[in-house]
Motif scaffolding. Structure first.
Motif, mmCIF file in Angstrom:
data_model
loop_
_atom_site.group_PDB
_atom_site.id
_atom_site.type_symbol
_atom_site.label_atom_id
_atom_site.label_comp_id
_atom_site.label_asym_id
_atom_site.label_seq_id
_atom_site.Cartn_x
_atom_site.Cartn_y
_atom_site.Cartn_z
ATOM 1 N N ILE A 208 14.720 5.694 -16.315
ATOM 2 C CA ILE A 208 15.192 6.905 -16.988
ATOM 3 C C ILE A 208 15.483 6.593 -18.453
ATOM 4 O O ILE A 208 15.713 5.449 -18.841
ATOM 5 N N LEU A 209 15.482 7.641 -19.238
ATOM 6 C CA LEU A 209 15.808 7.547 -20.658
ATOM 7 C C LEU A 209 17.315 7.403 -20.794
ATOM 8 O O LEU A 209 18.070 8.187 -20.237
ATOM 9 N N SER A 210 17.758 6.384 -21.499
ATOM 10 C CA SER A 210 19.197 6.157 -21.630
ATOM 11 C C SER A 210 19.798 6.816 -22.871
ATOM 12 O O SER A 210 20.979 7.131 -22.883
ATOM 13 N N ASP A 211 18.999 7.030 -23.900
ATOM 14 C CA ASP A 211 19.523 7.631 -25.129
ATOM 15 C C ASP A 211 18.442 8.479 -25.796
ATOM 16 O O ASP A 211 17.712 8.015 -26.672
ATOM 17 N N ALA A 212 18.337 9.741 -25.361
ATOM 18 C CA ALA A 212 17.295 10.643 -25.860
ATOM 19 C C ALA A 212 17.406 10.853 -27.368
ATOM 20 O O ALA A 212 16.404 10.847 -28.081
ATOM 21 N N ARG A 213 18.616 11.038 -27.846
ATOM 22 C CA ARG A 213 18.816 11.291 -29.283
ATOM 23 C C ARG A 213 18.324 10.108 -30.119
ATOM 24 O O ARG A 213 17.654 10.283 -31.138
ATOM 25 N N LYS A 214 18.638 8.915 -29.684
ATOM 26 C CA LYS A 214 18.222 7.709 -30.400
ATOM 27 C C LYS A 214 16.697 7.578 -30.407
ATOM 28 O O LYS A 214 16.102 7.255 -31.435
ATOM 29 N N LEU A 215 16.060 7.852 -29.267
ATOM 30 C CA LEU A 215 14.600 7.751 -29.197
ATOM 31 C C LEU A 215 13.931 8.816 -30.062
ATOM 32 O O LEU A 215 13.006 8.511 -30.814
ATOM 33 N N LYS A 216 14.392 10.054 -29.984
ATOM 34 C CA LYS A 216 13.816 11.110 -30.822
ATOM 35 C C LYS A 216 13.945 10.762 -32.298
ATOM 36 O O LYS A 216 13.014 10.945 -33.077
#
Length: 78
Positions: free
Chosen positions: A3-11
């Motif tokens: 799962i994605l742990s930090d969507a904001r950071k990746l975006k």
């Protein structure tokens, strides 16, 4: 399950790398819907897609993703 742990950071990193989300999806060879579903539904992601993402960004897997085992998944769904 990944799962994605930090969507904001990746975006943010995708944008800093000069891509839109759909442009990035095209660059790594996945559909924009795959990334959209990952960001918006916090859905599980395939190992292949996770690897494509981190390889393109020159990042570490653990910067953006986490691996959950079956027990963690069951506990999180209750």
């Amino acid at each position: 399950m990944i799962i994605l742990s930090d969507a904001r950071k990746l975006k943010s990193q995708i944008i800093k790398s000069g891509y839109s989300i759909s442009g990035f999806a095209s660059q790594i060879g996945v559909s924009p819907a795959t990334l959209s579903f990952m960001f918006n539904k916090n859905a599980a992601i395939s190992p292949r897609t996770a690897k494509l993402i981190v390889d393109e960004l020159g990042a570490n897997f653990n910067d953006y993703f986490q691996i959950l085992d079956k027990e963690e998944t069951i506990c999180n769904n209750n």
